[in-house]
Design a protein around this motif. Sequence first.
Motif, mmCIF file in Angstrom:
data_model
loop_
_atom_site.group_PDB
_atom_site.id
_atom_site.type_symbol
_atom_site.label_atom_id
_atom_site.label_comp_id
_atom_site.label_asym_id
_atom_site.label_seq_id
_atom_site.Cartn_x
_atom_site.Cartn_y
_atom_site.Cartn_z
ATOM 1 N N VAL A 1 85.972 38.084 -1.655
ATOM 2 C CA VAL A 1 85.320 38.804 -2.747
ATOM 3 C C VAL A 1 86.227 39.883 -3.315
ATOM 4 C CG1 VAL A 1 84.162 40.607 -1.390
ATOM 5 C CG2 VAL A 1 83.106 39.746 -3.480
ATOM 6 N N LEU A 2 87.054 40.526 -2.488
ATOM 7 C CA LEU A 2 87.986 41.523 -3.001
ATOM 8 C C LEU A 2 89.120 40.863 -3.777
ATOM 9 C CD1 LEU A 2 88.267 44.075 -0.029
ATOM 10 C CD2 LEU A 2 86.898 44.265 -2.112
ATOM 11 N N ALA A 3 89.637 39.758 -3.248
ATOM 12 C CA ALA A 3 90.739 39.061 -3.920
ATOM 13 C C ALA A 3 90.309 38.478 -5.259
ATOM 14 C CB ALA A 3 91.290 37.954 -3.018
ATOM 15 N N ALA A 4 89.004 38.188 -5.411
ATOM 16 C CA ALA A 4 88.502 37.602 -6.659
ATOM 17 C C ALA A 4 88.252 38.645 -7.733
ATOM 18 C CB ALA A 4 87.205 36.837 -6.383
ATOM 19 N N TRP A 5 88.367 39.951 -7.391
ATOM 20 C CA TRP A 5 88.085 40.994 -8.382
ATOM 21 C C TRP A 5 89.083 40.923 -9.528
ATOM 22 C CZ3 TRP A 5 83.602 43.252 -7.260
ATOM 23 C CH2 TRP A 5 83.165 44.269 -8.109
ATOM 24 N N PRO A 6 88.641 41.076 -10.783
ATOM 25 C CA PRO A 6 89.516 40.817 -11.934
ATOM 26 C C PRO A 6 90.540 41.906 -12.235
ATOM 27 C CG PRO A 6 87.365 41.536 -12.675
ATOM 28 C CD PRO A 6 87.262 41.390 -11.190
ATOM 29 N N GLY A 7 90.485 43.049 -11.564
ATOM 30 C CA GLY A 7 91.448 44.116 -11.869
ATOM 31 C C GLY A 7 91.415 45.195 -10.805
ATOM 32 N N ASP A 8 92.152 46.277 -11.055
ATOM 33 C CA ASP A 8 92.155 47.395 -10.120
ATOM 34 C C ASP A 8 90.752 47.961 -9.976
ATOM 35 O OD1 ASP A 8 94.838 47.029 -9.964
ATOM 36 O OD2 ASP A 8 95.389 48.767 -11.165
ATOM 37 N N MET A 9 90.398 48.348 -8.759
ATOM 38 C CA MET A 9 89.084 48.904 -8.494
ATOM 39 C C MET A 9 89.178 50.418 -8.330
ATOM 40 S SD MET A 9 86.320 47.628 -5.628
ATOM 41 C CE MET A 9 86.619 45.923 -6.046
ATOM 42 N N GLN A 10 88.210 51.125 -8.857
ATOM 43 C CA GLN A 10 88.214 52.583 -8.759
ATOM 44 C C GLN A 10 88.109 53.033 -7.309
ATOM 45 O OE1 GLN A 10 88.813 54.605 -11.168
ATOM 46 N NE2 GLN A 10 88.507 56.549 -10.109
ATOM 47 N N GLU A 11 87.131 52.510 -6.601
ATOM 48 C CA GLU A 11 87.024 52.838 -5.184
ATOM 49 C C GLU A 11 86.295 51.742 -4.422
ATOM 50 O OE1 GLU A 11 84.748 56.574 -4.892
ATOM 51 O OE2 GLU A 11 83.143 55.381 -4.012
ATOM 52 N N VAL A 12 86.625 51.642 -3.131
ATOM 53 C CA VAL A 12 85.995 50.682 -2.231
ATOM 54 C C VAL A 12 85.549 51.429 -0.983
ATOM 55 C CG1 VAL A 12 86.265 48.586 -0.861
ATOM 56 C CG2 VAL A 12 87.464 48.799 -3.032
ATOM 57 N N GLU A 13 84.308 51.217 -0.596
ATOM 58 C CA GLU A 13 83.837 51.714 0.687
ATOM 59 C C GLU A 13 83.636 50.522 1.609
ATOM 60 O OE1 GLU A 13 80.062 53.994 2.814
ATOM 61 O OE2 GLU A 13 79.850 53.174 0.785
ATOM 62 N N ILE A 14 84.270 50.556 2.780
ATOM 63 C CA ILE A 14 84.075 49.525 3.788
ATOM 64 C C ILE A 14 83.337 50.170 4.957
ATOM 65 C CG2 ILE A 14 85.172 47.867 5.335
ATOM 66 C CD1 ILE A 14 87.510 47.733 3.411
ATOM 67 N N LEU A 15 82.094 49.765 5.137
ATOM 68 C CA LEU A 15 81.280 50.304 6.212
ATOM 69 C C LEU A 15 81.302 49.309 7.370
ATOM 70 C CD1 LEU A 15 77.897 52.108 5.852
ATOM 71 C CD2 LEU A 15 78.222 50.404 7.653
ATOM 72 N N PHE A 16 81.813 49.767 8.515
ATOM 73 C CA PHE A 16 81.965 48.887 9.669
ATOM 74 C C PHE A 16 80.649 48.779 10.435
ATOM 75 C CE2 PHE A 16 86.294 50.870 9.244
ATOM 76 C CZ PHE A 16 86.885 49.744 8.692
ATOM 77 N N LYS A 17 80.209 47.539 10.639
ATOM 78 C CA LYS A 17 79.043 47.316 11.479
ATOM 79 C C LYS A 17 79.410 47.609 12.933
ATOM 80 C CE LYS A 17 77.372 43.496 8.567
ATOM 81 N NZ LYS A 17 77.014 42.063 8.549
ATOM 82 N N SER A 18 78.395 47.820 13.759
ATOM 83 C CA SER A 18 78.646 48.072 15.170
ATOM 84 C C SER A 18 79.324 46.864 15.803
ATOM 85 C CB SER A 18 77.334 48.368 15.901
ATOM 86 O OG SER A 18 77.548 48.456 17.290
#
Length: 461
Positions: free
Chosen positions: A343-360
């Motif tokens: 899903v990140l690689a499919a993004w069409p351009g630079d992203m302003q910000e990404v939050e990755i929340l790690f599950k337990s």
Amino acid sequence: MDKSLSSTKEEMVHVELVNTDDYISKLSNDLLLEILSNLSTEEVIRTSVLAKRWVNVWKKTSHLCLDMRKIAKATTLLPGVSHQAANSVTKVINDHCGHLERCTIYHDSRQCENGMLQFWIQSLVNVKHTMDLTLGNFSPGLKSNNRSNVTLDFPPRSFSHPSLTSLSLSQYNLKAPHVFYDCWNLKNLKLIGISAEVEVFNAVLVACTSLEVLALEITCHRKDGILKIDNHNLKFLYLSCSRIKGVEVSSPSLDILSIGSLSCKMENFIIASPRLHFNRNYWATGKFFPHTSYYISCPHQGEASIGHEIMMNGSSDGMKMFASMSVSVDLTNAKEVKMLKQVLAAWPGDMQEVEILFKSNNAARKESESSIGNTQNTFWEDTKPFPSAQFRAYTVWLSNFSGSNEEFALASRMITQGTVARCMMIKPSSVSPAKKLEIEAAIARLKELPKGHENLRIVMS
């Protein structure tokens, strides 16, 4: 007989055999339809003049796209031209005699006024049992913000046939919800450029009880109501709402919430969806970038992830330039990590910000789950950029960071490979003092790594 004459005759016979042997026309209808599926509807219909064998083949194609906008490019769509084009659409619909999975019609607003559109809908939905229907009004001569003035006012339950599972409407005004009564059959509904009273929208959503995908790009006539979305089956929700006072969402199965634009304040947006608990949201950056919240989860064996398919098809309304995203993922699950990468690689351009929340990472694995679902150590030893060499985010938030090997590996690759351009914000998990020292040590090691961007800052929040 003269040898030269005999030789010439044989060559003529040979040429005649080569030129008249039509191998394609000898194929079965199923194979011919497979070939035609790669062509536009206009090209498919033109094959009917190739030979007698082709006259009726196109009539069983599974997809039709009837676009009157193409005529508008060559003419101003005078009444006579519009009428002729509409008659052509009617003829195509009437002549088609196969199983129609999907039909798309872009029409002139006049077809709403003279009853033609209502006839098309009746034929496609109730006679031909179309599964996926897209209707778009393009109103030539009107500015884009006035196109929804064309009112969609048809008999009750016009879209309630059991075969119809997907419906997309574009650029209409709704005065009443009765056209959507008893639409339990719909699983996918897109209302794009639709205007109505908020009470009408709420009544439509109440009538569509089985929705799994909902995209709303709507304008309310008055800014005095609350849009209410209460659906236990919903997996994907996209919202872009103008003149809205507030939004209330109650969808326990929701995996993806994508917000393009909202005119209401953050305190007037209430969501009850246990999976979508993130620190970042549409209002967090202060710049109102489109934001997508995505709880990644692997479907059961043999099932598809509906939300993930929408995110990956490249046409999702949530995929906007300079957007922001929050993603929840289990880094010990290879399937979820693969979905994150996709899903990140499919993004069409630079992203302003990404939050990755790690599950337990301490969650017990189900007994029925094989080890194939778990990441192997070699996964993080891959030298290819994560998620890709093209993807870049200006700010990356790592939430619920525990300092595990998988989390450290992901963070280090994003730092060294230039995935994050300006700032990496690390929000530790709530842990004991001893664990806190371990997390701080991991962050100190990250700061010592060579950076893909020289001015990158790494901060513990």
